[in-house]
Motif scaffolding. Structure first.
Motif, PDB file in Angstrom:
ATOM      1  N   VAL A  22       0.847  -1.194   0.000  1.00 32.64           N
ATOM      2  CA  VAL A  22       0.000   0.000   0.000  1.00 32.64           C
ATOM      3  C   VAL A  22       0.890   1.255   0.000  1.00 32.64           C
ATOM      4  N   GLU A  23       1.956   1.232   0.786  1.00 31.71           N
ATOM      5  CA  GLU A  23       2.874   2.384   0.819  1.00 31.71           C
ATOM      6  C   GLU A  23       3.555   2.570  -0.535  1.00 31.71           C
ATOM      7  N   ALA A  24       3.947   1.466  -1.137  1.00 34.41           N
ATOM      8  CA  ALA A  24       4.649   1.564  -2.430  1.00 34.41           C
ATOM      9  C   ALA A  24       3.714   2.135  -3.503  1.00 34.41           C
ATOM     10  N   ILE A  96       9.386  -2.968  -2.193  1.00 32.12           N
ATOM     11  CA  ILE A  96      10.020  -2.471  -0.969  1.00 32.12           C
ATOM     12  C   ILE A  96       9.219  -1.313  -0.395  1.00 32.12           C
ATOM     13  N   GLY A  97       9.137  -1.292   0.916  1.00 28.11           N
ATOM     14  CA  GLY A  97       8.476  -0.175   1.584  1.00 28.11           C
ATOM     15  C   GLY A  97       8.974  -0.063   3.012  1.00 28.11           C
ATOM     16  N   VAL A  98       8.948   1.161   3.510  1.00 25.83           N
ATOM     17  CA  VAL A  98       9.351   1.457   4.883  1.00 25.83           C
ATOM     18  C   VAL A  98       8.225   2.272   5.517  1.00 25.83           C
ATOM     19  N   TRP A 102       9.722   6.003   9.707  1.00 26.52           N
ATOM     20  CA  TRP A 102      11.083   5.453   9.698  1.00 26.52           C
ATOM     21  C   TRP A 102      11.833   5.800   8.416  1.00 26.52           C
ATOM     22  N   ARG A 103      11.207   6.527   7.530  1.00 26.91           N
ATOM     23  CA  ARG A 103      11.859   6.802   6.245  1.00 26.91           C
ATOM     24  C   ARG A 103      12.976   7.832   6.389  1.00 26.91           C
ATOM     25  N   GLY A 104      13.887   7.810   5.420  1.00 17.21           N
ATOM     26  CA  GLY A 104      14.966   8.791   5.394  1.00 17.21           C
ATOM     27  C   GLY A 104      16.008   8.573   6.469  1.00 17.21           C
ATOM     28  N   GLY A 108      15.646   1.820   4.211  1.00 14.95           N
ATOM     29  CA  GLY A 108      15.386   1.319   2.863  1.00 14.95           C
ATOM     30  C   GLY A 108      16.654   0.860   2.173  1.00 14.95           C
ATOM     31  N   ARG A 109      17.695   1.673   2.249  1.00 16.74           N
ATOM     32  CA  ARG A 109      18.950   1.288   1.596  1.00 16.74           C
ATOM     33  C   ARG A 109      19.496   0.003   2.223  1.00 16.74           C
ATOM     34  N   ALA A 110      19.461  -0.076   3.559  1.00 18.20           N
ATOM     35  CA  ALA A 110      19.983  -1.275   4.230  1.00 18.20           C
ATOM     36  C   ALA A 110      19.172  -2.515   3.855  1.00 18.20           C
ATOM     37  N   SER A 130      10.008  -2.163 -10.854  1.00 21.61           N
ATOM     38  CA  SER A 130       9.398  -1.059 -11.588  1.00 21.61           C
ATOM     39  C   SER A 130       9.307   0.121 -10.647  1.00 21.61           C
ATOM     40  N   VAL A 131       9.659   1.294 -11.147  1.00 25.74           N
ATOM     41  CA  VAL A 131       9.568   2.486 -10.305  1.00 25.74           C
ATOM     42  C   VAL A 131       9.053   3.647 -11.139  1.00 25.74           C
ATOM     43  N   GLU A 132       8.129   4.388 -10.572  1.00 25.09           N
ATOM     44  CA  GLU A 132       7.692   5.606 -11.240  1.00 25.09           C
ATOM     45  C   GLU A 132       8.844   6.603 -11.167  1.00 25.09           C
ATOM     46  N   LEU A 140      17.713   6.002  -5.563  1.00 24.90           N
ATOM     47  CA  LEU A 140      18.277   5.007  -4.641  1.00 24.90           C
ATOM     48  C   LEU A 140      18.645   3.741  -5.415  1.00 24.90           C
ATOM     49  N   TYR A 141      17.725   3.270  -6.264  1.00 21.79           N
ATOM     50  CA  TYR A 141      17.994   2.042  -7.002  1.00 21.79           C
ATOM     51  C   TYR A 141      19.200   2.212  -7.930  1.00 21.79           C
ATOM     52  N   ALA A 142      19.267   3.347  -8.614  1.00 22.79           N
ATOM     53  CA  ALA A 142      20.396   3.583  -9.520  1.00 22.79           C
ATOM     54  C   ALA A 142      21.703   3.595  -8.735  1.00 22.79           C
TER      55      ALA A 142
HETATM   56  C1  LIG Z   1      11.558   4.212  -1.021  1.00 16.94           C
HETATM   57  C2  LIG Z   1      11.807   3.798   0.428  1.00 16.94           C
HETATM   58  C3  LIG Z   1      11.661   2.280   0.528  1.00 16.94           C
HETATM   59  C4  LIG Z   1      13.247   4.174   0.784  1.00 16.94           C
HETATM   60  O1  LIG Z   1      13.471   3.830   2.121  1.00 16.94           O
HETATM   61  P1  LIG Z   1      14.070   4.935   3.148  1.00 16.94           P
HETATM   62  O2  LIG Z   1      14.344   4.222   4.406  1.00 16.94           O
HETATM   63  O3  LIG Z   1      13.162   6.092   3.180  1.00 16.94           O
HETATM   64  O4  LIG Z   1      15.410   5.334   2.378  1.00 16.94           O
HETATM   65  P2  LIG Z   1      16.829   5.650   2.993  1.00 16.94           P
HETATM   66  O5  LIG Z   1      16.686   6.385   4.273  1.00 16.94           O
HETATM   67  O6  LIG Z   1      17.626   4.371   3.016  1.00 16.94           O
HETATM   68  O7  LIG Z   1      17.388   6.654   1.916  1.00 16.94           O
HETATM   69  C5  LIG Z   1      17.846   6.234   0.665  1.00 16.94           C
HETATM   70  C6  LIG Z   1      18.234   7.448  -0.135  1.00 16.94           C
HETATM   71  O8  LIG Z   1      17.065   8.156  -0.511  1.00 16.94           O
HETATM   72  C7  LIG Z   1      17.163   9.529  -0.073  1.00 16.94           C
HETATM   73  N1  LIG Z   1      15.876   9.959   0.428  1.00 16.94           N
HETATM   74  C8  LIG Z   1      15.223   9.453   1.511  1.00 16.94           C
HETATM   75  N2  LIG Z   1      14.034  10.078   1.642  1.00 16.94           N
HETATM   76  C9  LIG Z   1      13.944  10.978   0.622  1.00 16.94           C
HETATM   77  C10 LIG Z   1      12.949  11.894   0.194  1.00 16.94           C
HETATM   78  N3  LIG Z   1      11.791  12.028   0.849  1.00 16.94           N
HETATM   79  N4  LIG Z   1      13.189  12.623  -0.912  1.00 16.94           N
HETATM   80  C11 LIG Z   1      14.325  12.507  -1.600  1.00 16.94           C
HETATM   81  N5  LIG Z   1      15.321  11.629  -1.256  1.00 16.94           N
HETATM   82  C12 LIG Z   1      15.132  10.895  -0.157  1.00 16.94           C
HETATM   83  C13 LIG Z   1      18.131   9.511   1.072  1.00 16.94           C
HETATM   84  O9  LIG Z   1      18.712  10.785   1.157  1.00 16.94           O
HETATM   85  C14 LIG Z   1      19.073   8.420   0.665  1.00 16.94           C
HETATM   86  O10 LIG Z   1      20.046   8.911  -0.198  1.00 16.94           O
HETATM   87  P3  LIG Z   1      21.470   9.383   0.386  1.00 16.94           P
HETATM   88  O11 LIG Z   1      21.936   8.271   1.252  1.00 16.94           O
HETATM   89  O12 LIG Z   1      22.251   9.557  -0.860  1.00 16.94           O
HETATM   90  O13 LIG Z   1      21.191  10.627   1.149  1.00 16.94           O
HETATM   91  C15 LIG Z   1      10.832   4.478   1.415  1.00 16.94           C
HETATM   92  O14 LIG Z   1      11.039   5.864   1.393  1.00 16.94           O
HETATM   93  C16 LIG Z   1       9.375   4.181   1.156  1.00 16.94           C
HETATM   94  O15 LIG Z   1       8.837   3.212   1.686  1.00 16.94           O
HETATM   95  N6  LIG Z   1       8.706   5.013   0.342  1.00 16.94           N
HETATM   96  C17 LIG Z   1       7.301   4.798   0.027  1.00 16.94           C
HETATM   97  C18 LIG Z   1       7.109   3.513  -0.723  1.00 16.94           C
HETATM   98  C19 LIG Z   1       7.902   3.472  -2.026  1.00 16.94           C
HETATM   99  O16 LIG Z   1       8.063   4.462  -2.696  1.00 16.94           O
HETATM  100  N7  LIG Z   1       8.388   2.263  -2.351  1.00 16.94           N
HETATM  101  C20 LIG Z   1       9.132   2.040  -3.567  1.00 16.94           C
HETATM  102  C21 LIG Z   1       8.216   1.925  -4.721  1.00 16.94           C
HETATM  103  S1  LIG Z   1       9.154   1.591  -6.209  1.00 16.94           S
END
Ligand SMILES: CC(C)(COP(=O)(O)OP(=O)(O)OC[C@H]1O[C@@H](n2cnc3c(N)ncnc32)[C@H](O)[C@@H]1OP(=O)(O)O)[C@@H](O)C(=O)NCCC(=O)NCCS
Length: 163
Positions: A22-24, A96-98, A102-104, A108-110, A130-132, A140-142
């Motif tokens: 749902v978060e993704a 993947i979702g966080v 807990w984000r940022g 997610g990276r770990a 797939s990512v929008e 992050l993926y790149a």
């Molecule tokens: C995408 C997601 C899984 C990443 O997990 P996270 O724990 O937030 O990410 P991290 O803290 O490990 O950060 C990873 C990188 O993204 C960057 N980042 C984190 N939040 C950000 C934000 N809101 N905007 C821009 N960049 C961001 C971080 O700066 C980090 O890069 P850096 O290490 O070069 O600074 C998480 O944010 C999430 O669940 N998002 C909603 C669901 C989603 O989009 N899922 C993926 C669908 S394809």
């Protein structure tokens, strides 16, 4: 990831995986699909339906009380029922979702790195997602070695090879 552990996903984690799906889906603040809508949509529900299948695998990040705060999992989808990031039947697709608060913080990276290690340990050589394109997750993926192999109007299919 201070104070967090990572553990293997199990069949009992279905509800949390749905939460993260749902978060993704709802990564865009103005998008607000309900859990019911998502589970009723076969193109989305197939990322979790019938969890856990024999070939499914994934990881959960859990806090010090054992509460899940994020999940990353792979599922094999087929040409007959392809995911948005479908590449081939033998390439599993990542979700993947966080949890929002807990984000940022590196979760997610770990999780991404850990689940890629888990895939590699299973002898998997290529994974996809797939990512929008507007989602920062694409960067992050790149940064973690995924490359775009196909582009659609708003989304990219990315793959990561696992040497
Ligand atoms: C995408 C997601 C899984 C990443 O997990 P996270 O724990 O937030 O990410 P991290 O803290 O490990 O950060 C990873 C990188 O993204 C960057 N980042 C984190 N939040 C950000 C934000 N809101 N905007 C821009 N960049 C961001 C971080 O700066 C980090 O890069 P850096 O290490 O070069 O600074 C998480 O944010 C999430 O669940 N998002 C909603 C669901 C989603 O989009 N899922 C993926 C669908 S394809």
């Amino acid at each position: 990831m201070t104070d967090l552990d990572v553990r293997a996903a199990t069949p009992v984690d279905f509800d949390f995986l749905v939460d993260m799906l749902v978060e993704a889906v709802n990564w865009l603040p103005e998008r607000n699909w309900s859990r019911e809508q998502i589970l009723a949509n076969p193109a989305l529900a197939h990322y979790v339906a019938g969890w856990m299948q024999p070939t499914d695998f994934g990881l959960l990040a859990v806090d010090e009380a054992g509460r899940p705060v994020g999940a990353a999992w792979f599922r094999y989808l087929t040409a007959a029922d392809p995911g948005y990031g479908y590449v081939s039947d033998d390439v599993p697709e990542l979700t993947i979702g966080v949890v929002e608060n807990w984000r940022g913080r590196g979760v997610g990276r770990a999780l991404l790195r850990a689940v890629l290690d888990a895939a590699r340990a299973r002898g998997i050589s290529t994974v996809s997602l797939s990512v929008e394109r507007a989602n920062f997750a694409a960067r992050l993926y790149a940064a973690e070695g995924f490359r775009t192999v196909e582009s659609f109007e708003d989304a990219d299919t990315m793959v990561r090879t696992l040497p």
